[in-house]
Write a protein that holds these residues in place. Structure first.
Motif, short mmCIF file in Angstrom:
data_model
loop_
_atom_site.label_atom_id
_atom_site.label_comp_id
_atom_site.label_asym_id
_atom_site.label_seq_id
_atom_site.Cartn_x
_atom_site.Cartn_y
_atom_site.Cartn_z
N ARG A 1 -24.46 -59.42 45.24
CA ARG A 1 -23.99 -60.80 45.11
C ARG A 1 -22.57 -60.90 44.56
O ARG A 1 -22.08 -62.00 44.30
CB ARG A 1 -24.93 -61.59 44.20
CG ARG A 1 -26.32 -61.73 44.77
CD ARG A 1 -27.20 -62.64 43.98
NE ARG A 1 -26.64 -63.03 42.69
CZ ARG A 1 -27.34 -63.27 41.61
NH1 ARG A 1 -28.63 -63.19 41.64
NH2 ARG A 1 -26.76 -63.62 40.49
N ALA B 1 -19.71 -60.61 45.88
CA ALA B 1 -18.76 -61.33 46.74
C ALA B 1 -18.78 -62.83 46.47
O ALA B 1 -17.80 -63.52 46.75
CB ALA B 1 -19.09 -61.07 48.20
N GLU B 2 -19.84 -63.33 45.88
CA GLU B 2 -19.97 -64.76 45.57
C GLU B 2 -19.17 -65.15 44.32
O GLU B 2 -18.93 -66.33 44.09
CB GLU B 2 -21.43 -65.13 45.35
CG GLU B 2 -22.32 -64.87 46.54
CD GLU B 2 -23.80 -64.99 46.19
OE1 GLU B 2 -24.13 -65.53 45.11
OE2 GLU B 2 -24.62 -64.53 46.99
N ILE B 3 -18.76 -64.16 43.53
CA ILE B 3 -18.08 -64.43 42.26
C ILE B 3 -16.60 -64.61 42.53
O ILE B 3 -15.94 -63.74 43.11
CB ILE B 3 -18.33 -63.29 41.26
CG1 ILE B 3 -19.83 -63.22 40.94
CG2 ILE B 3 -17.51 -63.49 40.00
CD1 ILE B 3 -20.23 -61.99 40.18
N ALA B 4 -16.06 -65.75 42.09
CA ALA B 4 -14.67 -66.09 42.37
C ALA B 4 -13.70 -65.19 41.60
O ALA B 4 -12.69 -64.75 42.14
CB ALA B 4 -14.40 -67.55 42.03
N TYR C 1 -15.77 -63.11 34.95
CA TYR C 1 -17.22 -62.95 34.93
C TYR C 1 -17.63 -61.82 33.98
O TYR C 1 -18.56 -61.98 33.19
CB TYR C 1 -17.71 -62.68 36.36
CG TYR C 1 -19.20 -62.60 36.48
CD1 TYR C 1 -19.99 -63.74 36.40
CD2 TYR C 1 -19.83 -61.37 36.67
CE1 TYR C 1 -21.37 -63.66 36.51
CE2 TYR C 1 -21.20 -61.28 36.78
CZ TYR C 1 -21.97 -62.43 36.70
OH TYR C 1 -23.33 -62.34 36.81
#
Length: 174
Positions: free
Chosen positions: A46, A48-51, A56
């Motif tokens: 997942r 790739a979903e983190i901007a 993060y």
């Protein structure tokens, strides 16, 4: 696996310093860094979903550090203003390499004298290169608070008598 290893190499030391500044224990900070990267590995599908992955990771480290503090604080509430962040300020940025050792040492001393929240914000912005919005997201505060704390830090650093003496000696302050 190579990307994961490179990410660890790039950010583990910085995350360690950040976590250590909160928990004040080398062993616990190392464990938190390990936990952060284990979490990243577990959710690698997942990512790739983190901007912004850097923000993060710092946020995870902050949460793990605060969780550790709350578990070991006997019910006391601990805020950023109560943390000793002396170890967080290290001064290993490229800018430190360009100025004299005396000036770098004086700057470190002055930054270490800043109030804890102001110091940690200054470190994240100036030495880690994060944007105000990123620091605000990591520390769960307003970007305006980050801006105001940076203004306080810059003012206090500029007013430091030892720094004025050194800058005058280099002919860069009047």
């Amino acid at each position: 696996m190579k990307a994961y290893r490179r990410l660890y190499e790039l950010l583990s030391e910085r995350i360690y310093r950040f976590s250590y500044s909160m928990v004040r224990s080398p062993e616990v900070a190392e464990e938190i860094v390990s936990d952060v990267f284990i979490k990243v590995w577990q959710m690698r599908a997942r990512l790739a979903e983190i901007a912004n992955l850097r923000v993060y990771l710092y946020t995870i480290a902050r949460n793990f550090s605060l969780n550790y503090l709350s578990r070991n604080a006997d019910g006391r509430v601990i805020g950023l203003d109560n943390l000793d962040n002396g170890a967080f300020v290290e001064g290993s940025s490229p800018a430190d390499l360009c100025i004299s050792a005396d000036l770098a040492n004086q700057m470190r001393r002055i930054v270490q004298q800043l109030p804890p929240q102001c110091r940690i914000i200054f470190q994240l912005v100036r030495e880690e290169g994060l944007r105000y919005k990123e620091v605000a997201a990591i520390l769960d505060i307003s970007p305006y608070t980050v801006r105001n704390q940076m203004a306080i830090a810059v003012q206090k650093i500029g007013e430091a008598p030892l720094l004025k003496d050194i800058l005058s000696a280099f002919g860069t302050y009047d």
